[in-house]
Design a protein around this motif. Structure first.
Motif, PDB file in Angstrom:
ATOM      1  N   THR A 166      10.823 -14.673   1.951  1.00 43.00           N
ATOM      2  CA  THR A 166      10.723 -15.216   3.294  1.00 43.00           C
ATOM      3  C   THR A 166      11.168 -14.163   4.301  1.00 43.00           C
ATOM      4  N   ILE A 167      10.784 -14.373   5.544  1.00 46.76           N
ATOM      5  CA  ILE A 167      11.183 -13.446   6.609  1.00 46.76           C
ATOM      6  C   ILE A 167      12.706 -13.317   6.604  1.00 46.76           C
ATOM      7  N   GLY A 168      13.183 -12.092   6.672  1.00 46.93           N
ATOM      8  CA  GLY A 168      14.617 -11.827   6.679  1.00 46.93           C
ATOM      9  C   GLY A 168      15.157 -11.430   5.314  1.00 46.93           C
ATOM     10  N   ASP A 169      14.358 -11.620   4.258  1.00 41.08           N
ATOM     11  CA  ASP A 169      14.788 -11.180   2.926  1.00 41.08           C
ATOM     12  C   ASP A 169      14.727  -9.656   2.848  1.00 41.08           C
ATOM     13  N   TYR A 170      15.397  -9.105   1.835  1.00 37.40           N
ATOM     14  CA  TYR A 170      15.440  -7.664   1.623  1.00 37.40           C
ATOM     15  C   TYR A 170      14.981  -7.333   0.208  1.00 37.40           C
ATOM     16  N   LEU A 171      14.294  -6.212   0.069  1.00 37.88           N
ATOM     17  CA  LEU A 171      13.935  -5.665  -1.243  1.00 37.88           C
ATOM     18  C   LEU A 171      14.723  -4.384  -1.444  1.00 37.88           C
ATOM     19  N   THR A 172      15.418  -4.281  -2.572  1.00 35.69           N
ATOM     20  CA  THR A 172      16.103  -3.037  -2.923  1.00 35.69           C
ATOM     21  C   THR A 172      15.323  -2.371  -4.040  1.00 35.69           C
ATOM     22  N   PHE A 173      14.916  -1.146  -3.792  1.00 36.33           N
ATOM     23  CA  PHE A 173      14.207  -0.339  -4.779  1.00 36.33           C
ATOM     24  C   PHE A 173      15.227   0.601  -5.391  1.00 36.33           C
ATOM     25  N   ASN A 174      15.611   0.355  -6.651  1.00 36.47           N
ATOM     26  CA  ASN A 174      16.573   1.218  -7.350  1.00 36.47           C
ATOM     27  C   ASN A 174      15.807   2.302  -8.091  1.00 36.47           C
ATOM     28  N   PHE A 175      16.001   3.548  -7.656  1.00 35.03           N
ATOM     29  CA  PHE A 175      15.363   4.677  -8.323  1.00 35.03           C
ATOM     30  C   PHE A 175      16.186   5.928  -8.090  1.00 35.03           C
ATOM     31  N   GLU A 176      15.976   6.913  -8.951  1.00 29.43           N
ATOM     32  CA  GLU A 176      16.672   8.189  -8.813  1.00 29.43           C
ATOM     33  C   GLU A 176      15.942   9.047  -7.784  1.00 29.43           C
ATOM     34  N   SER A 177      16.680   9.583  -6.839  1.00 28.26           N
ATOM     35  CA  SER A 177      16.083  10.402  -5.781  1.00 28.26           C
ATOM     36  C   SER A 177      15.209  11.501  -6.351  1.00 28.26           C
ATOM     37  N   ASN A 178      14.069  11.700  -5.711  1.00 26.30           N
ATOM     38  CA  ASN A 178      13.083  12.727  -6.041  1.00 26.30           C
ATOM     39  C   ASN A 178      12.407  12.545  -7.403  1.00 26.30           C
ATOM     40  N   MET A 179      12.770  11.508  -8.137  1.00 24.78           N
ATOM     41  CA  MET A 179      12.057  11.184  -9.374  1.00 24.78           C
ATOM     42  C   MET A 179      10.971  10.141  -9.076  1.00 24.78           C
ATOM     43  N   HIS A 180      11.234   9.310  -8.073  1.00 29.93           N
ATOM     44  CA  HIS A 180      10.305   8.286  -7.609  1.00 29.93           C
ATOM     45  C   HIS A 180      10.451   8.231  -6.100  1.00 29.93           C
ATOM     46  N   ASN A 181       9.595   7.464  -5.454  1.00 27.46           N
ATOM     47  CA  ASN A 181       9.713   7.250  -4.018  1.00 27.46           C
ATOM     48  C   ASN A 181       9.110   5.898  -3.676  1.00 27.46           C
ATOM     49  N   VAL A 182       9.175   5.520  -2.419  1.00 27.39           N
ATOM     50  CA  VAL A 182       8.611   4.248  -1.967  1.00 27.39           C
ATOM     51  C   VAL A 182       7.847   4.507  -0.673  1.00 27.39           C
ATOM     52  N   LEU A 183       6.617   3.995  -0.635  1.00 25.88           N
ATOM     53  CA  LEU A 183       5.806   4.085   0.572  1.00 25.88           C
ATOM     54  C   LEU A 183       5.123   2.740   0.788  1.00 25.88           C
ATOM     55  N   LYS A 184       5.244   2.221   1.994  1.00 23.66           N
ATOM     56  CA  LYS A 184       4.546   0.981   2.344  1.00 23.66           C
ATOM     57  C   LYS A 184       3.147   1.369   2.805  1.00 23.66           C
ATOM     58  N   VAL A 185       2.139   0.678   2.256  1.00 21.04           N
ATOM     59  CA  VAL A 185       0.750   1.021   2.538  1.00 21.04           C
ATOM     60  C   VAL A 185      -0.078  -0.246   2.790  1.00 21.04           C
ATOM     61  N   PRO A 186      -1.282  -0.090   3.373  1.00 22.79           N
ATOM     62  CA  PRO A 186      -2.176  -1.245   3.488  1.00 22.79           C
ATOM     63  C   PRO A 186      -2.820  -1.553   2.134  1.00 22.79           C
ATOM     64  N   LYS A 187      -3.469  -2.699   2.027  1.00 23.00           N
ATOM     65  CA  LYS A 187      -4.064  -3.154   0.770  1.00 23.00           C
ATOM     66  C   LYS A 187      -5.033  -2.132   0.171  1.00 23.00           C
ATOM     67  N   GLU A 188      -5.862  -1.542   1.010  1.00 22.45           N
ATOM     68  CA  GLU A 188      -6.860  -0.581   0.512  1.00 22.45           C
ATOM     69  C   GLU A 188      -6.181   0.596  -0.183  1.00 22.45           C
ATOM     70  N   SER A 189      -5.109   1.105   0.404  1.00 21.94           N
ATOM     71  CA  SER A 189      -4.378   2.227  -0.199  1.00 21.94           C
ATOM     72  C   SER A 189      -3.640   1.776  -1.450  1.00 21.94           C
ATOM     73  N   PHE A 190      -3.145   0.549  -1.444  1.00 20.32           N
ATOM     74  CA  PHE A 190      -2.478  -0.021  -2.611  1.00 20.32           C
ATOM     75  C   PHE A 190      -3.458  -0.083  -3.781  1.00 20.32           C
ATOM     76  N   ASP A 191      -4.642  -0.643  -3.521  1.00 22.37           N
ATOM     77  CA  ASP A 191      -5.653  -0.778  -4.583  1.00 22.37           C
ATOM     78  C   ASP A 191      -6.101   0.576  -5.116  1.00 22.37           C
ATOM     79  N   ALA A 192      -6.266   1.559  -4.217  1.00 25.76           N
ATOM     80  CA  ALA A 192      -6.745   2.887  -4.600  1.00 25.76           C
ATOM     81  C   ALA A 192      -5.622   3.844  -5.007  1.00 25.76           C
ATOM     82  N   CYS A 193      -4.368   3.413  -4.859  1.00 24.45           N
ATOM     83  CA  CYS A 193      -3.212   4.275  -5.133  1.00 24.45           C
ATOM     84  C   CYS A 193      -3.293   5.578  -4.345  1.00 24.45           C
TER      85      CYS A 193
END
Length: 199
Positions: free
Chosen positions: A54-81
């Motif tokens: 719901t609005i106001g919730d938070y997502l925590t992405f646990n990962f080791e720096s520079n081993m993974h990353n996080v990018l928010k993208v639109p659906k088209e980019s998500f589907d095509a990676c």
């Protein structure tokens, strides 16, 4: 004087009727974290389907720096990676926490090598209501809930830093505060206002 008392009584009514909405911190993938999942894309899809957002919730992405990353993208980019039309900046320092502040489907990918193609991508649907994934409404509660925090057993997030409970195994905790304490604070404050207006 009568108008002032009416105003105070109106404020009292607003305070006692207002019920803050729960804000939940969810650790993406629970104890697995944000990584290339063994089950492919189905892993994060299954994880998201077992949660509601719901609005106001938070997502925590646990990962080791520079081993993974996080990018928010639109659906088209998500589907095509791919990273075309990225929404916001690439986050390379983990762990990181993002706030879900709009209704709709939010898409996140890892842009390192072929991680996204191997299933390191997540889509979550954010709603205004607090219905559960199966459609049933959770039990109502008069318990006020403070903004979310992450405690000392979790690593400090890169974007937002918090300080209250998440289970050390990475699972989510609904955050609550004593409604009795909050109501007592409101009562004392409003009583002081009423007394100052009357005397």
């Amino acid at each position: 004087m009568g108008g002032g008392v009416g105003l105070v009584l109106g404020l009292i009514a607003v305070v006692f009727v207002h019920h803050p909405t729960a804000q939940t911190v969810r650790v993406v993938g629970d104890s697995t974290g944000w990584t290339v999942p063994q089950g492919g894309a189905a892993f994060y899809s299954d994880w998201a389907s077992k949660n509601y957002f719901t609005i106001g919730d938070y997502l925590t992405f646990n990962f080791e720096s520079n081993m993974h990353n996080v990018l928010k993208v639109p659906k088209e980019s998500f589907d095509a990676c791919n990273t075309y039309n990225a929404i916001g900046s690439l986050v390379t320092t983990g762990p990181t926490t993002v706030k879900l502040d709009t209704v709709g489907v939010h898409y996140f990918i890892c842009t390192i090598d072929s991680h996204c193609v191997q299933g390191q991508k997540l889509s979550v649907t954010v709603t205004v209501s607090t219905s559960t994934p199966g459609g049933a409404m959770p039990p109502s509660s008069n318990i006020a809930q403070p903004p979310p925090h992450i405690d000392a057993c979790a690593r400090t997030p890169a974007i937002l830093s918090f300080s209250s409970p998440l289970n050390c195994d990475g699972s989510s905790v609904a955050l609550t505060a004593s409604s009795t304490v909050l109501m007592a604070i409101h009562y004392v404050t409003l009583s002081a206002i009423v007394i100052s207006l009357l005397f």
